[in-house]
Motif scaffolding. Structure first.
Motif, PDB file in Angstrom:
ATOM      1  N   GLU A   8     -81.303  27.235  -5.653  1.00  0.00           N
ATOM      2  CA  GLU A   8     -82.313  28.284  -5.525  1.00  0.00           C
ATOM      3  C   GLU A   8     -82.078  29.167  -4.308  1.00  0.00           C
ATOM      4  OE1 GLU A   8     -86.368  27.162  -5.869  1.00  0.00           O
ATOM      5  OE2 GLU A   8     -86.032  25.802  -7.560  1.00  0.00           O
ATOM      6  N   GLU A  10     -79.245  30.329  -3.154  1.00  0.00           N
ATOM      7  CA  GLU A  10     -78.013  31.113  -3.199  1.00  0.00           C
ATOM      8  C   GLU A  10     -78.007  31.957  -4.465  1.00  0.00           C
ATOM      9  OE1 GLU A  10     -73.149  30.502  -2.885  1.00  0.00           O
ATOM     10  OE2 GLU A  10     -74.522  28.816  -2.562  1.00  0.00           O
ATOM     11  N   LEU A  11     -77.865  33.271  -4.296  1.00  0.00           N
ATOM     12  CA  LEU A  11     -77.957  34.189  -5.424  1.00  0.00           C
ATOM     13  C   LEU A  11     -76.561  34.453  -5.986  1.00  0.00           C
ATOM     14  CD1 LEU A  11     -80.120  35.818  -6.950  1.00  0.00           C
ATOM     15  CD2 LEU A  11     -79.613  37.746  -5.445  1.00  0.00           C
ATOM     16  N   ARG A  12     -76.185  33.689  -7.003  1.00  0.00           N
ATOM     17  CA  ARG A  12     -74.862  33.863  -7.603  1.00  0.00           C
ATOM     18  C   ARG A  12     -74.834  33.226  -8.980  1.00  0.00           C
ATOM     19  NH1 ARG A  12     -71.985  29.061  -7.418  1.00  0.00           N
ATOM     20  NH2 ARG A  12     -72.774  27.474  -5.980  1.00  0.00           N
ATOM     21  N   GLY A  29     -81.469  27.293 -10.515  1.00  0.00           N
ATOM     22  CA  GLY A  29     -81.817  28.559  -9.902  1.00  0.00           C
ATOM     23  C   GLY A  29     -83.307  28.842 -10.030  1.00  0.00           C
ATOM     24  N   SER A  32     -86.488  34.688 -10.018  1.00  0.00           N
ATOM     25  CA  SER A  32     -86.826  35.795  -9.131  1.00  0.00           C
ATOM     26  C   SER A  32     -86.298  37.096  -9.706  1.00  0.00           C
ATOM     27  CB  SER A  32     -86.217  35.571  -7.749  1.00  0.00           C
ATOM     28  OG  SER A  32     -84.797  35.614  -7.822  1.00  0.00           O
ATOM     29  N   GLU A  34     -84.557  39.358  -8.319  1.00  0.00           N
ATOM     30  CA  GLU A  34     -83.179  39.586  -7.887  1.00  0.00           C
ATOM     31  C   GLU A  34     -82.191  38.809  -8.754  1.00  0.00           C
ATOM     32  OE1 GLU A  34     -86.052  40.418  -4.759  1.00  0.00           O
ATOM     33  OE2 GLU A  34     -85.670  38.584  -5.914  1.00  0.00           O
ATOM     34  N   ARG A  35     -82.527  37.561  -9.056  1.00  0.00           N
ATOM     35  CA  ARG A  35     -81.614  36.762  -9.873  1.00  0.00           C
ATOM     36  C   ARG A  35     -81.581  37.262 -11.313  1.00  0.00           C
ATOM     37  NH1 ARG A  35     -79.300  31.890  -8.843  1.00  0.00           N
ATOM     38  NH2 ARG A  35     -80.809  31.393  -7.209  1.00  0.00           N
ATOM     39  N   LEU A  38     -79.517  40.448 -11.482  1.00  0.00           N
ATOM     40  CA  LEU A  38     -78.098  40.119 -11.345  1.00  0.00           C
ATOM     41  C   LEU A  38     -77.574  39.524 -12.645  1.00  0.00           C
ATOM     42  CD1 LEU A  38     -75.533  39.781  -9.627  1.00  0.00           C
ATOM     43  CD2 LEU A  38     -76.435  37.551  -8.901  1.00  0.00           C
TER      44      LEU A  38
END
Length: 230
Positions: A8, A10-12, A29, A32, A34-35, A38
């Motif tokens: 959670e 780390e955004l990848r 994850g 969010s 942002e996620r 992406l």
């Protein structure tokens, strides 16, 4: 082939080409904004049941519709000639996504549109990224769909109908408006006969990712999506 666990903090994501044969790419994850944005920019989407961890998918092949390939059957033409339904955009997002979650689906015991998913997409809607199509019969909401608009690609998520052909009416209207605004592709995710009848087709994942790159699927601001007009 390994399935990746997403922390959670780390955004990848791993590259979509590392998905399992059935399209499962990663687990975990969060949802969010942002996620999620992406994920969509790389052709990845969440799909899981209430008792599961978050599952992230990138199927191969993908099912897509080019707006120029839209097919309107003879049986649907009277609906438009008579203007049987009225279509609006972004006037009842919460009602649409909740209606999508409540519609029974063949082969599904429970909905994948969990309360957590509803909350996440409602937040994306407030931020101007997730959008709804409402189909009305007089003042009653009888159909609709929702999805994400990024760049010149619309990522469809789910649709519902409580009146004959209401979801088709909304989808056809949406695609026509997307075409008028220069959108290049509608992502339908998974193959269905319903969407195939309207012109959707299979696309290899590598080609789909190329389309996303070509059409620069960067998030749109709220100002790029106007009520009734794209």
């Amino acid at each position: 082939m390994p399935v990746y666990w997403l922390p959670e903090d780390e955004l990848r994501f791993p590259h979509p080409s590392e998905s399992s044969p059935d399209g499962l790419l990663a687990v975990g994850g969060d949802l969010s904004p942002e996620r999620l944005l992406l994920a969509y920019s790389w052709g990845i989407f969440p799909w899981y049941s209430a008792d599961d961890p978050i599952l992230w998918w990138s199927p191969d092949p993908r099912f897509v519709l080019f707006p120029n390939d839209l097919k309107v059957s003879k049986s649907m033409r009277p609906y438009f000639n008579q203007q049987k339904y009225r279509v609006t955009y972004d006037t009842s997002f919460s009602e649409v996504i909740k209606a999508c979650s409540a519609i029974p689906r063949d082969g599904q015991v429970s909905t994948w549109i969990t309360p957590e998913m509803i909350e996440a997409y409602e937040l994306l809607h407030k931020q101007g990224y997730a959008h709804s199509v409402e189909v009305w019969q007089e003042d009653v909401l009888v159909g609709g769909l929702y999805g994400i608009a990024m760049g010149k690609v619309f990522f469809g998520e789910s649709m519902f109908a409580k009146a004959t052909n209401a979801s088709k009416f909304g989808f056809i209207t949406l695609v026509r408006d997307l075409k008028a605004e220069g959108y290049q592709l509608v992502d339908c995710q998974q193959e269905t006969r319903h969407l195939a009848s309207m012109g959707a087709q299979r696309m290899e994942r590598s080609d789909f990712l190329g389309w996303l790159k070509k059409n620069r699927t960067l998030p749109l601001s709220a100002g790029n999506w106007k009520e009734g007009v794209f």
